[in-house]
Each structure stands twice: as structure tokens, then as C-alpha cells.
Design a protein around this motif. Structure first.
Motif, PDB file in Angstrom:
ATOM      1  N   LEU A  54       0.901  -1.109   0.042  1.00 62.99           N
ATOM      2  CA  LEU A  54      -0.051  -0.060   0.131  1.00 62.99           C
ATOM      3  C   LEU A  54       0.775   1.418  -0.053  1.00 62.99           C
ATOM      4  O   LEU A  54       0.524   2.348   0.510  1.00 62.99           O
ATOM      5  CB  LEU A  54      -0.825   0.130   1.259  1.00 62.99           C
ATOM      6  N   SER A  55       1.919   1.276  -0.716  1.00 61.65           N
ATOM      7  CA  SER A  55       2.780   2.177  -0.496  1.00 61.65           C
ATOM      8  C   SER A  55       2.071   3.457  -1.335  1.00 61.65           C
ATOM      9  O   SER A  55       2.647   4.805  -0.809  1.00 61.65           O
ATOM     10  CB  SER A  55       4.147   2.095  -1.403  1.00 61.65           C
ATOM     11  N   GLN A  56       1.268   3.416  -2.221  1.00 63.31           N
ATOM     12  CA  GLN A  56       0.669   4.598  -2.695  1.00 63.31           C
ATOM     13  C   GLN A  56       0.119   5.650  -1.642  1.00 63.31           C
ATOM     14  O   GLN A  56      -0.093   6.639  -1.965  1.00 63.31           O
ATOM     15  CB  GLN A  56      -0.348   4.372  -3.832  1.00 63.31           C
ATOM     16  N   TYR A  57      -0.334   5.061  -0.409  1.00 61.43           N
ATOM     17  CA  TYR A  57      -0.794   5.793   0.666  1.00 61.43           C
ATOM     18  C   TYR A  57       0.205   6.369   1.272  1.00 61.43           C
ATOM     19  O   TYR A  57      -0.049   7.411   1.666  1.00 61.43           O
ATOM     20  CB  TYR A  57      -1.868   4.729   1.543  1.00 61.43           C
ATOM     21  N   TRP A  58       1.113   5.623   1.819  1.00 62.96           N
ATOM     22  CA  TRP A  58       2.526   6.108   2.681  1.00 62.96           C
ATOM     23  C   TRP A  58       3.159   7.155   2.114  1.00 62.96           C
ATOM     24  O   TRP A  58       3.794   7.872   2.783  1.00 62.96           O
ATOM     25  CB  TRP A  58       3.155   4.949   3.198  1.00 62.96           C
ATOM     26  N   ARG A  59       3.239   7.327   0.573  1.00 64.08           N
ATOM     27  CA  ARG A  59       3.976   8.076  -0.048  1.00 64.08           C
ATOM     28  C   ARG A  59       3.422   9.421  -0.116  1.00 64.08           C
ATOM     29  O   ARG A  59       4.033  10.439  -0.937  1.00 64.08           O
ATOM     30  CB  ARG A  59       4.549   7.709  -1.184  1.00 64.08           C
ATOM     31  N   LYS A  60       2.133   9.493   0.227  1.00 65.61           N
ATOM     32  CA  LYS A  60       1.494  10.794  -0.110  1.00 65.61           C
ATOM     33  C   LYS A  60       1.936  12.034   0.672  1.00 65.61           C
ATOM     34  O   LYS A  60       1.950  11.671   1.919  1.00 65.61           O
ATOM     35  CB  LYS A  60      -0.220  10.737   0.063  1.00 65.61           C
ATOM     36  N   VAL A  61       2.099  13.459   0.206  1.00 67.59           N
ATOM     37  CA  VAL A  61       2.226  14.494   0.893  1.00 67.59           C
ATOM     38  C   VAL A  61       0.960  15.108   0.935  1.00 67.59           C
ATOM     39  O   VAL A  61       0.494  15.596   0.047  1.00 67.59           O
ATOM     40  CB  VAL A  61       3.504  15.248   0.016  1.00 67.59           C
ATOM     41  N   ASN A  62       0.843  15.641   2.301  1.00 67.08           N
ATOM     42  CA  ASN A  62      -0.578  16.383   2.687  1.00 67.08           C
ATOM     43  C   ASN A  62      -0.476  17.732   1.901  1.00 67.08           C
ATOM     44  O   ASN A  62       0.566  18.334   1.592  1.00 67.08           O
ATOM     45  CB  ASN A  62      -0.740  16.186   3.908  1.00 67.08           C
ATOM     46  N   LYS A  63      -1.512  18.050   1.164  1.00 70.65           N
ATOM     47  CA  LYS A  63      -1.675  19.236   0.550  1.00 70.65           C
ATOM     48  C   LYS A  63      -1.574  20.395   1.155  1.00 70.65           C
ATOM     49  O   LYS A  63      -1.345  21.465   0.792  1.00 70.65           O
ATOM     50  CB  LYS A  63      -2.732  18.938  -0.418  1.00 70.65           C
ATOM     51  N   TYR A  64      -1.947  20.339   2.643  1.00 64.97           N
ATOM     52  CA  TYR A  64      -1.920  21.482   3.198  1.00 64.97           C
ATOM     53  C   TYR A  64      -0.753  21.665   4.052  1.00 64.97           C
ATOM     54  O   TYR A  64      -0.270  22.795   4.160  1.00 64.97           O
ATOM     55  CB  TYR A  64      -3.322  21.314   4.450  1.00 64.97           C
ATOM     56  N   THR A  65      -0.305  20.771   4.610  1.00 69.24           N
ATOM     57  CA  THR A  65       0.840  20.748   5.513  1.00 69.24           C
ATOM     58  C   THR A  65       1.947  20.607   4.583  1.00 69.24           C
ATOM     59  O   THR A  65       3.108  20.948   5.261  1.00 69.24           O
ATOM     60  CB  THR A  65       0.800  19.802   6.643  1.00 69.24           C
ATOM     61  N   LYS A  66       2.121  19.846   3.608  1.00 70.16           N
ATOM     62  CA  LYS A  66       3.265  19.693   2.736  1.00 70.16           C
ATOM     63  C   LYS A  66       4.354  18.655   3.373  1.00 70.16           C
ATOM     64  O   LYS A  66       5.537  18.880   3.276  1.00 70.16           O
ATOM     65  CB  LYS A  66       4.025  20.860   2.280  1.00 70.16           C
ATOM     66  N   THR A  67       3.867  17.873   4.387  1.00 77.99           N
ATOM     67  CA  THR A  67       4.370  16.875   5.076  1.00 77.99           C
ATOM     68  C   THR A  67       3.882  15.491   4.793  1.00 77.99           C
ATOM     69  O   THR A  67       2.639  15.257   4.617  1.00 77.99           O
ATOM     70  CB  THR A  67       4.748  17.245   6.570  1.00 77.99           C
ATOM     71  N   PRO A  68       4.655  14.363   4.979  1.00 80.74           N
ATOM     72  CA  PRO A  68       4.008  13.078   4.736  1.00 80.74           C
ATOM     73  C   PRO A  68       3.220  12.717   6.009  1.00 80.74           C
ATOM     74  O   PRO A  68       3.582  11.593   6.770  1.00 80.74           O
ATOM     75  CB  PRO A  68       5.437  12.374   4.759  1.00 80.74           C
ATOM     76  N   VAL A  69       2.044  12.947   6.231  1.00 79.79           N
ATOM     77  CA  VAL A  69       1.129  12.976   7.308  1.00 79.79           C
ATOM     78  C   VAL A  69       0.882  11.325   7.223  1.00 79.79           C
ATOM     79  O   VAL A  69       0.779  10.756   8.528  1.00 79.79           O
ATOM     80  CB  VAL A  69      -0.134  13.571   7.210  1.00 79.79           C
ATOM     81  N   ASN A  70       0.521  10.632   6.197  1.00 80.22           N
ATOM     82  CA  ASN A  70       0.037   9.087   6.218  1.00 80.22           C
ATOM     83  C   ASN A  70       1.133   8.386   6.826  1.00 80.22           C
ATOM     84  O   ASN A  70       1.239   7.525   7.474  1.00 80.22           O
ATOM     85  CB  ASN A  70      -0.307   8.737   4.792  1.00 80.22           C
ATOM     86  N   ALA A  71       2.217   8.885   6.499  1.00 81.27           N
ATOM     87  CA  ALA A  71       3.543   8.108   6.758  1.00 81.27           C
ATOM     88  C   ALA A  71       3.643   8.164   8.518  1.00 81.27           C
ATOM     89  O   ALA A  71       4.048   6.951   9.020  1.00 81.27           O
ATOM     90  CB  ALA A  71       4.843   8.344   6.179  1.00 81.27           C
ATOM     91  N   VAL A  72       3.299   9.415   8.873  1.00 79.59           N
ATOM     92  CA  VAL A  72       3.721   9.428  10.362  1.00 79.59           C
ATOM     93  C   VAL A  72       2.572   8.574  10.845  1.00 79.59           C
ATOM     94  O   VAL A  72       3.028   7.742  12.036  1.00 79.59           O
ATOM     95  CB  VAL A  72       3.265  11.072  10.626  1.00 79.59           C
ATOM     96  N   TRP A  73       1.378   8.364  10.656  1.00 77.87           N
ATOM     97  CA  TRP A  73       0.497   7.551  11.485  1.00 77.87           C
ATOM     98  C   TRP A  73       0.578   6.256  10.992  1.00 77.87           C
ATOM     99  O   TRP A  73       0.259   5.333  11.854  1.00 77.87           O
ATOM    100  CB  TRP A  73      -1.050   7.851  10.848  1.00 77.87           C
ATOM    101  N   PHE A  74       1.286   5.794   9.838  1.00 74.41           N
ATOM    102  CA  PHE A  74       1.595   4.421   9.852  1.00 74.41           C
ATOM    103  C   PHE A  74       2.572   3.988  10.555  1.00 74.41           C
ATOM    104  O   PHE A  74       2.383   2.928  11.234  1.00 74.41           O
ATOM    105  CB  PHE A  74       2.184   4.227   8.114  1.00 74.41           C
ATOM    106  N   ASN A  75       3.549   4.856  10.776  1.00 72.40           N
ATOM    107  CA  ASN A  75       4.450   4.413  11.968  1.00 72.40           C
ATOM    108  C   ASN A  75       4.177   4.300  13.145  1.00 72.40           C
ATOM    109  O   ASN A  75       4.506   3.625  13.907  1.00 72.40           O
ATOM    110  CB  ASN A  75       5.813   5.327  11.817  1.00 72.40           C
ATOM    111  N   CYS A  76       3.288   5.323  13.464  1.00 74.53           N
ATOM    112  CA  CYS A  76       2.766   5.249  14.829  1.00 74.53           C
ATOM    113  C   CYS A  76       1.825   4.101  15.146  1.00 74.53           C
ATOM    114  O   CYS A  76       1.867   3.561  16.273  1.00 74.53           O
ATOM    115  CB  CYS A  76       1.732   6.471  14.850  1.00 74.53           C
ATOM    116  N   THR A  77       1.156   3.505  14.047  1.00 75.96           N
ATOM    117  CA  THR A  77       0.290   2.128  14.290  1.00 75.96           C
ATOM    118  C   THR A  77       1.308   0.992  14.508  1.00 75.96           C
ATOM    119  O   THR A  77       0.991   0.359  15.524  1.00 75.96           O
ATOM    120  CB  THR A  77      -0.320   2.261  12.897  1.00 75.96           C
ATOM    121  N   ILE A  78       2.319   1.010  13.606  1.00 80.06           N
ATOM    122  CA  ILE A  78       3.340  -0.027  13.917  1.00 80.06           C
ATOM    123  C   ILE A  78       3.917   0.048  15.383  1.00 80.06           C
ATOM    124  O   ILE A  78       4.149  -0.972  15.989  1.00 80.06           O
ATOM    125  CB  ILE A  78       4.435  -0.028  12.741  1.00 80.06           C
TER     126      ILE A  78
END
Length: 522
Positions: free
Chosen positions: A360-384
């Protein structure tokens, strides 16, 4: 003969130096470059978190080899860790991308070996990064609950409370890590300042406020007392104590992963790596010496009902109010450290997901259009990370394995591209504007030799023979080895068919090489 520099590249170089370097490496600019040398250093110094790192790993340094292990062990280990940092800084200057080690392995590997080299590096690096925040926050939660135990005599923390508090801390840090880059830089600058001030305060406070008589242990005893807490000879016990140094110093690579958000990254980022390693090494050793000279009863530190060695040590040498204040300062610094770990890990996850390394890399590589940071990657790591914290319920030895996993995983990831640069690429390595010249290869060889020696040492249990059972087994081999085995199996069975490594531009022009060639042509 110098390689020809594309005319368009030469003309546009002064316009946007960083973007041209990144384009030459095969990527387009997606982040705002709002980190500087100082703020990159701040993130990595916050990730080091010397005071909370020392407090979290006291069990390994003092517990395995006594005070001699603390003072001598730190000096010996730091000599070789500096070699790792210098070699890593050279790679960063040459290839300043968020992928960092993973990208470097793909570039430097022999023909046909790029995908497997980058795959191994990427997974080892990610395991080290994703375990850093859970280990920090587990230790942080244990210290917070120990503080309550000190003030409420009949309170005994449960595993359930430790788990919930650890998860809560990770969620708060993930919220901060999801903010825009400028805000994250501010938080990490604050966190780094807290960590610097905290270390200095503790280094001054403990010797001046200690109430023990005599105040200090005699020098000959401190430097010669190998209080071996293992079943191995003193030399092996000394090497086993290095885990505290390696885990504490494993965050100096953070500027490498933040290089796509840093201005003049091919100079500022490697400087931040070396600055972090040198300053962290000096202050860390001074803290080791202070504690080694003031500790009264090593056995009591590790057998206390508090269950937290740092809190027990503070109560042993300081008045209660001073001990609680020092513990509170450690907790604050620890939270800032966990925050820095979360930021660095999210950039690694983003970089690897950008090249399809994860399901599911297509979700974790997304850069948030508002913050310009990889928010999805942050929460993926948090869950793990929260799932890893379930090891709390398997016992103290199981959750403590996360510390040694972090040290091994990070240093293995550091060593793969360094070994490729030293033993396979040799003089064909194209240096960036920051480098150590002719010392690059011997320093890199020393770094590789150190890690090769330490990996099996860090997997040893402290007990052997009939004393060894599941409760005191070193679970590092399982916690690190199983994910790596699964990653290699995935590569062998399926990923090798489609994973070709990072998007490497085979003719990429390292900026240092370009400037040299332009000067020659002029």
C-alpha cells in the motif's frame, strides 16, 4: 577525462542549487526547504536525546560492565562511531535525498545488485527508525509511573498502564509530526534546546547536590571496576555494554533523511551529522563519568522495586525533591526526543514508500496538500509502534529487546552503503562538496569492522547454560531477524520481479563533481 556537464544544468545551477542537485539524483522537489544547518542539527540532537537515552539504557552500560564499562566503553565505542558518522556524512553530501542510505546503496552496489542492496538497507533502516519512538516512549512511560511510585508509596504500575501511557505519548507526538515543516522545525529546535540544557543541568546538579559520603568514588575504582553483570568474560561484557552508546548515538543520521527539506543540503546536512555525533559524544561521556563517580550501590540500582534504574539511582544520590526534579527534566527531554524520532522515521517511510517498498505504498508516500508533510507516513509508523508496544505484556526482557534492535538495525543500515563505497566503488566514488579526502576509505573500513564485530555481540544474552531461560533470553535475534527474514523472502519470491530500487539517474551529477568540472573547464 571529466564527464560533460549538460549545458542546461550548468546555466540553471545558480538559480536553485538544491533543486538541481535533487533533480540530478532522479527526484523532483516536493517539500519546502525550511530546515537549516541549525534546525537539522536540532532534530538529530533531539533524536539523540542524551539524557533520556542514558537514563533508558543505564541497564546495559552500568549493568553489564560496571563503572569501568561506562567510562572506558563510551570512549572506545565513540572512536568507531565517529568513523561511522564521518563516512555517513560523505555519503550525504554526495547524495542528499530523503532515501539516504537506501538510495546510496542502490547507487554504489555492483551492477545488478542495486535492488537487493537497497532493499536490505531500506528494511534495516526502517526497522531501526520505526522502533526508536516506541522504545523511547516505553522508557518515558516507565519513568513517569516511577515518579508516581516515589510520591505514592503503595502504588505499583501495571503493564496495562505502561502500555496505555506509551501509546498516548506516541499519538501526541504523531499529531505534532503531522504539522507543517516550519512548525515541526520550531518544535524540534525547542526540543533540542531542552535536551542541551537538561544535560548541562544534570551534569552540574548531581555532583553538587549529592548527599552521599564520600561524595565521589575513588578514581582508581571507577576506572578499573568492571562489575560484570553477565556470565561472559570481562572483555565480552565490556563489548556488550556498547549497546547503550550505540543506541544513544543512533540518531545522528536524521539530517540525511531531512536533506530534501534543508537548504544547501549537500553541505549543511553532512555538517549537521558530524556536529551531532561530536557534541553528543562529548556530552554523553561527561554524563557517564558523573554517574560513574557518584553511584553508591550498583546492585541496588537494578533490583529496586521502582523498576526504573535511573529513578532509583537519583534517589540513591540526591535528596527526594532534587531527584524528582531531575526525573521530571529527563521526562520532558524524553518527550522531545520521541518527537524527533517520529519526524525522522516518517521521512524514511515516505522515501521508501515513494519507490514502492511497502504494501500500500501509494498511501504512505502521499504528501499532505495542506501541511506539505508526509502525514500518512507519520500515522503508519505510529500504528506499527503501538503494536510493537504490545511486547510490554510479554515481559521486561521482550520489550527491552527493542533497544538492541534499534541499535543493530540502524548501524547495519549505515554500514551497507559504507562498505559498498569502501570495498566495491573505491576511487570511483564521486564526492560531494563535504568530504574527508584521502581518509575516506580507511575511516570507512574502521566503521565497517566495528559494526561487523558488534552485531553478534549485541545478540548475546547476559546468562548462559542452565541459567538461561525464556525470561532472560536476548530476543533481539527474533525481533530484528524475523522481519528481515520475511523481507528477504518477500524479495526472493515476488519483489525481485518488480522492485528495481530507487529511481536512480545513472548519469546523475553530484554537485561537488559539477562544480569541480565547471572550474576545470573555466
Amino acid at each position: 577525462m571529466a564527464t560533460a556537464v549538460p549545458q542546461s544544468f550548468e546555466k540553471e545551477l545558480p538559480i536553485d542549487h538544491d533543486e538541481k542537485v535533487l533533480l540530478s539524483l532522479g527526484y523532483k522537489q516536493e517539500f519546502r526547504r525550511e530546515f537549516s544547518l541549525w534546525t537539522s542539527f536540532c532534530v538529530s540532537f533531539a533524536v539523540l536525546g542524551l539524557l533520556p537515552s542514558f537514563a533508558s539504557t543505564l541497564y546495559y552500560g552500568m549493568g553489564y560492565a560496571g563503572t569501568a564499562g561506562m567510562v572506558w566503553g563510551w570512549i572506545i565505542a565513540m572512536v568507531f562511531i565517529q568513523c561511522v558518522a564521518l563516512s555517513l556524512a560523505e555519503l550525504c553530501s554526495s547524495m542528499p535525498t530523503s532515501g539516504g542510505l537506501y538510495y546510496a546503496s542502490a547507487v554504489l552496489a555492483p551492477p545488478g545488485w542495486g535492488p537487493v542492496a537497497s532493499w536490505a538497507t531500506g528494511w534495516s533502516s526502517w526497522i531501526g527508525q520505526v522502533t526508536s519512538a516506541p522504545s523511547v516512549n516505553y522508557s518515558l512511560a516507565a519513568m513517569m509511573l516511577a515518579a508516581r511510585s516515589i510520591t505514592v508509596s503503595d502504588y505499583v504500575p501495571t503493564n496495562y498502564e505502561v502500555f496505555l501511557l506509551t501509546a498516548f505519548l506516541m499519538i501526541i507526538q504523531s499529531c505534532i509530526s503531522s504539522m507543517p515543516t516550519k512548525w515541526i522545525a520550531f518544535f524540534n529546535s525547542f526540543g533540542s534546546s531542552i535536551n542541551m540544557v537538561a544535560v548541562i543541568i544534570v551534569i552540574i546538579l548531581i555532583p553538587t547536590a549529592t548527599t552521599t559520603e564520600p561524595k565521589f568514588t575513588p578514581t582508581y575504582q571507577v576506572w578499573s571496576n568492571i562489575d560484570n553483570g553477565t556470565d561472559f568474560p570481562n572483555g565480552i561484557a565490556m563489548l556488550m555494554s556498547f549497546i547503550s552508546v550505540m543506541w544513544a548515538m543512533s540518531g545522528f543520521d536524521a539530517p540525511f533523511h531531512l536533506s530534501e527539506e534543508c537548504a544547501v543540503a549537500d553541505v549543511a546536512s553532512p555538517r549537521a551529522i558530524v556536529l551531532t555525533s561530536v557534541i553528543g559524544g562529548i556530552f554523553g561521556w561527561v554524563l557517564q563519568v558523573v554517574v560513574a563517580y557518584t553511584v553508591v550501590d550498583i546492585e541496588a540500582v537494578f533490583n529496586s522495586d521502582l523498576g526504573q534504574p535511573w529513578a532509583t539511582y537519583l534517589l540513591q544520590v540526591l535528596p527526594m525533591k532534587a531527584a524528582l526534579a531531575t526525573l521530571a527534566l529527563t521526562i520532558i527531554a524524553g518527550f522531545c526526543m520521541g518527537q524527533g524520532c517520529m519526524v525522522a522515521a516518517s521521512r524514511v517511510t515516505y522515501a521508501y514508500a515513494r519507490d514502492g517498498c511497502f504494501p500500500l505504498s501509494q498511501y504512505w508516500r502521499k504528501v499532505n496538500k495542506y501541511t506539505k508533510t508526509p502525514v500518512n507516513a507519520v500515522w503508519f509508523n505510529c500504528t506499527i509502534g503501538i503494536l510493537l508496544c504490545l511486547l510490554i505484556f510479554a515481559g521486561e526482557v521482550a520489550i527491552l529487546a527493542v533497544f538492541s534492535v534499534g541499535a543493530i538495525a540502524c548501524f547495519v543500515a549505515f554500514t551497507i552503503p559504507i562498505s559498498l563505497r569502501v570495498f566495491f566503488v573505491g576511487n570511483r566514488f564521486r564526492r560531494g562538496p563535504w568530504h574527508i579526502g584521502k581518509f575516506g576509505k580507511p575511516v570507512g573500513a574502521a566503521a565497517v569492522g566495528f559494526v561487523v564485530l558488534m552485531v553478534p555481540i549485541l545478540c548475546l544474552p547476559s546468562m548462559v547454560g542452565s541459567d538461561l531461560d525464556s525470561s532472560n533470553m536476548n530476543w533481539t535475534c527474533l525481533v530484528y531477524g524475523l522481519p528481515m527474514l520475511l523481507a528477504f523472502l518477500w524479495f526472493a519470491i515476488d519483489a525481485r520481479k518488480w522492485f528495481k530500487g530507487p529511481r536512480v539517474n545513472a548519469k546523475h551529477a553530484m554537485i561537488g563533481q559539477v562544480i569541480k568540472e565547471l572550474g576545470t573547464q573555466a
